[in-house]
Motif scaffolding. Sequence first.
Motif, PDB file in Angstrom:
ATOM      1  N   THR A  97       8.175  -0.868  -2.942  1.00 19.30           N
ATOM      2  CA  THR A  97       7.909  -1.713  -4.339  1.00 19.30           C
ATOM      3  C   THR A  97       6.782  -1.512  -4.495  1.00 19.30           C
ATOM      4  O   THR A  97       5.682  -2.094  -4.215  1.00 19.30           O
ATOM      5  N   TRP A  98       5.857  -0.591  -6.275  1.00 20.17           N
ATOM      6  CA  TRP A  98       4.959  -1.285  -6.482  1.00 20.17           C
ATOM      7  C   TRP A  98       4.712  -1.495  -7.201  1.00 20.17           C
ATOM      8  O   TRP A  98       5.576  -2.297  -8.790  1.00 20.17           O
TER       9      TRP A  98
ATOM     10  N   GLU B  63       0.917  -1.469  -0.075  1.00 17.94           N
ATOM     11  CA  GLU B  63       0.260   0.043   0.062  1.00 17.94           C
ATOM     12  C   GLU B  63       1.364   1.322  -0.018  1.00 17.94           C
ATOM     13  O   GLU B  63       1.747   1.416   0.187  1.00 17.94           O
ATOM     14  N   PRO B  64       0.384   2.425  -0.466  1.00 19.45           N
ATOM     15  CA  PRO B  64       1.244   3.996  -0.476  1.00 19.45           C
ATOM     16  C   PRO B  64       1.352   3.645   1.260  1.00 19.45           C
ATOM     17  O   PRO B  64       1.107   3.476   2.831  1.00 19.45           O
TER      18      PRO B  64
ATOM     19  N   ARG C  62      -5.243  -6.459  -0.339  1.00 22.28           N
ATOM     20  CA  ARG C  62      -6.921  -6.788  -1.645  1.00 22.28           C
ATOM     21  C   ARG C  62      -8.593  -7.200  -0.242  1.00 22.28           C
ATOM     22  O   ARG C  62      -8.185  -8.556  -0.942  1.00 22.28           O
TER      23      ARG C  62
HETATM   24  C1  6R9 Z   1       2.310  -6.516  -4.042  1.00 20.64           C
HETATM   25  C2  6R9 Z   1       0.501  -6.492  -3.643  1.00 20.64           C
HETATM   26  C3  6R9 Z   1      -1.895  -4.845  -5.322  1.00 20.64           C
HETATM   27  C4  6R9 Z   1      -2.702  -3.670  -5.022  1.00 20.64           C
HETATM   28  C5  6R9 Z   1      -1.933  -2.314  -5.841  1.00 20.64           C
HETATM   29  C6  6R9 Z   1      -1.849  -1.074  -5.196  1.00 20.64           C
HETATM   30  C7  6R9 Z   1      -1.466  -1.665  -3.908  1.00 20.64           C
HETATM   31  C8  6R9 Z   1       1.018  -2.435  -3.255  1.00 20.64           C
HETATM   32  C9  6R9 Z   1       2.054  -0.620  -3.453  1.00 20.64           C
HETATM   33  C10 6R9 Z   1       0.874  -0.269  -3.011  1.00 20.64           C
HETATM   34  C11 6R9 Z   1       1.149   2.164  -3.182  1.00 20.64           C
HETATM   35  C12 6R9 Z   1       2.885   0.659  -3.182  1.00 20.64           C
HETATM   36  N1  6R9 Z   1       0.275  -1.656  -3.080  1.00 20.64           N
HETATM   37  N2  6R9 Z   1       2.595  -1.790  -3.112  1.00 20.64           N
HETATM   38  N3  6R9 Z   1       0.322   0.838  -3.865  1.00 20.64           N
HETATM   39  N4  6R9 Z   1       2.230   2.217  -2.891  1.00 20.64           N
HETATM   40  N5  6R9 Z   1       4.614   0.568  -3.010  1.00 20.64           N
HETATM   41  O1  6R9 Z   1       0.897  -5.348  -2.518  1.00 20.64           O
HETATM   42  O2  6R9 Z   1      -0.051  -6.899  -4.413  1.00 20.64           O
HETATM   43  O3  6R9 Z   1      -1.991  -7.683  -2.914  1.00 20.64           O
HETATM   44  O4  6R9 Z   1      -2.128  -7.941  -5.573  1.00 20.64           O
HETATM   45  O5  6R9 Z   1      -2.603  -5.647  -3.868  1.00 20.64           O
HETATM   46  O6  6R9 Z   1      -2.166  -2.549  -3.508  1.00 20.64           O
HETATM   47  O7  6R9 Z   1      -3.324  -0.820  -4.596  1.00 20.64           O
HETATM   48  O8  6R9 Z   1      -2.824  -2.076  -7.109  1.00 20.64           O
HETATM   49  P1  6R9 Z   1      -1.942  -7.354  -3.862  1.00 20.64           P
END
Ligand code: 6R9
Length: 646
Positions: free
Chosen positions: A410-411, A386-387, A524
């Motif tokens: 890491t996004w 998440e952010p 999620r």
């Molecule tokens: C790896 C993972 C994906 C969703 C993604 C976004 C959020 C994941 C983030 C982030 C901001 C980051 N997200 N990492 N938002 N910064 N560094 O989490 O996969 O469970 O499928 O979730 O999570 O909204 O679309 P998943």
Amino acid sequence: MSDANVFPVVEEIAKTAWVDDAKYKEMYEQSIKDPDGFWAEHGKRIDWIKPFTKVRDVSYDPHDVHIKWFYDGTLNASVNCLDRHLDKRGDQTAIIWEGDDPKDDANITYRDLYERVCKLGNAMRKQGVKKGDRVCIYMPMIPEAAVAMLACARIGAVHSIVFGGFSPDSLANRIQDSECVMVITSDEGLRGGRSVPLKANTDKALETCPSVTSVIVVKRTGGQVNMKDGRDVWYEDVVKDEPAECQPEEMNAEDPLFILYTSGSTGKPKGVLHTTGGYMVYTSMTHQYVFDYKDGEVYWCTADVGWVTGHSYIVYGPLANGAISLMFEGVPNYPSVSRFWEVVDKHNVNIFYTAPTAIRALMREGEEPVKKCSRKSLRILGSVGEPINPEAWNWYYDVVGDKRCPIVDTWWQTETGGILISPLPGATPLKPGSATRPFFGIYPVLVNNEGEELSGATDGNLCIAMSWPGQMRTVYGDHERFVQTYFTTYKGYYFTGDGARRDDDGYFWITGRVDDVINVSGHRMGTAEVESALVAHSKVAEAAVVGYPHDIKGQGIYAYVTLVAGEEPSEDLRKELVKWVRQEIGPIASPDVIQWAPGLPKTRSGKIMRRILRKIAENDFGSLGDTSTLADPGVVDDLIENRGNN
Ligand code: 6R9
């Protein structure tokens, strides 16, 4: 750089890093200008049985979406994670296991792991599991979870891991959707000193899963369980006499490796399908570069293998790289809130990768529980899920990392298989709260609601313009849903479901989901899933669920519930509904707030206006926007009036 708040690359890190800024720019440019050449070269980083000659065949055209990488090559993922390391590092630790109880730990070498995987692979074949069969893994965080994944990969079975926190119903739905033939589970799980009845949950789920013919049960706690004759066998019994060698199945690059269910904005969870070749190339490559992983370093990702982060960055990426991967069974605050840092010191962890929700929870406990541990082994910190708000980022950087460890924010997503946007430790100046720049081969674009690509510094819907090897290939059993969800909203792009801002330096700032998915502690959850669990209760007539800002979890679950005529709201009923949702989906779906709603704001055509419900949940009544299209504007006043009364 345009921001005042920029953290330059740490000199010490840059000196030894795989890539510095110049190298990043050079490699990135090549990856975008000549993807075929770039990936032909980097595709060689893994071991192929038959080397590929074709790099990619991709179309995002909604009439013909297909994604293929390295598609005439053959390989086996478990061979890449195990066999190829035996000569050089058979005696090196592959997995450091740290149990829930600090007294429980284990070191598993690459040779140990290889032998365990082979034995289980043989045992599974004896149970009748064949290439292409689906196998459900419902396990705690014990080494056998990784063994089970790799054993599936070895014999060409497709694993589908279901997080141990999911309920029997959720487990059953996932098993049914992919018609698994086997479940691998354990008697019980153990987290924070409490046991989780995994086998009992499995028994319950299997009442409605005729496709499952065998269950392998690992003994973890020794707790009492029922074993069904002719179906259930103990892991220890079936592996004991098996040879420690097992012929790997030769898989095409595009043969499925695993299915992982994830929540979407509508309907039931989707079975995200990943294949073998591209996924292995992409996860191993991102693991090496994003974490700047060097031989012999201890790397710890705190995720659970039930989520994609556990798949890509505890098991496949690190093990393909011959890394030492730490696997943790417990939770951040047990037996004390120093646990993470105690584990860091105990095992001399160099790279530490966790979620913002954990950082925020620990930040609340102050600096002392961190400072009393040395943490001097730490070199790089990571964040995912998440952010990360700048306040948590700064605390992570200052207090945990003593201002000397870069943070890689890491996004990525279950769908993307691996990290798409992230700093590289030796290359990228950091800005707290920004995932910064794209990885090699990733071409992010921001589009407006009409699908027009926007340039320069701007806000928009985050899409990806080109394919990358780790991308999901389809929704299991429902290719049309794959096309609909990701490729029809904005033509010619993969749509992520996230919104983002790009600043003057080209850095990306992910602003969160733009669809009806909420992110609770990095997990999620589809609002539709929680709603359908609520309305399945006999006293509930209607429910609408939205996210709202939550200090620790990032987002909390806010449910508006209309009861059936004749039912009265009460504290008992509220508790009953929370318990009900936990049972239907699992604890992660528990509503944080339930507001009794005599009516929900709807358009004249009967659509619930979530925008308004979100604002009320956020306590933001000033900007409700246009309510004139509502069938009965009076409902909104009632909801606002009663917001505080919950
Ligand atoms: C790896 C993972 C994906 C969703 C993604 C976004 C959020 C994941 C983030 C982030 C901001 C980051 N997200 N990492 N938002 N910064 N560094 O989490 O996969 O469970 O499928 O979730 O999570 O909204 O679309 P998943």
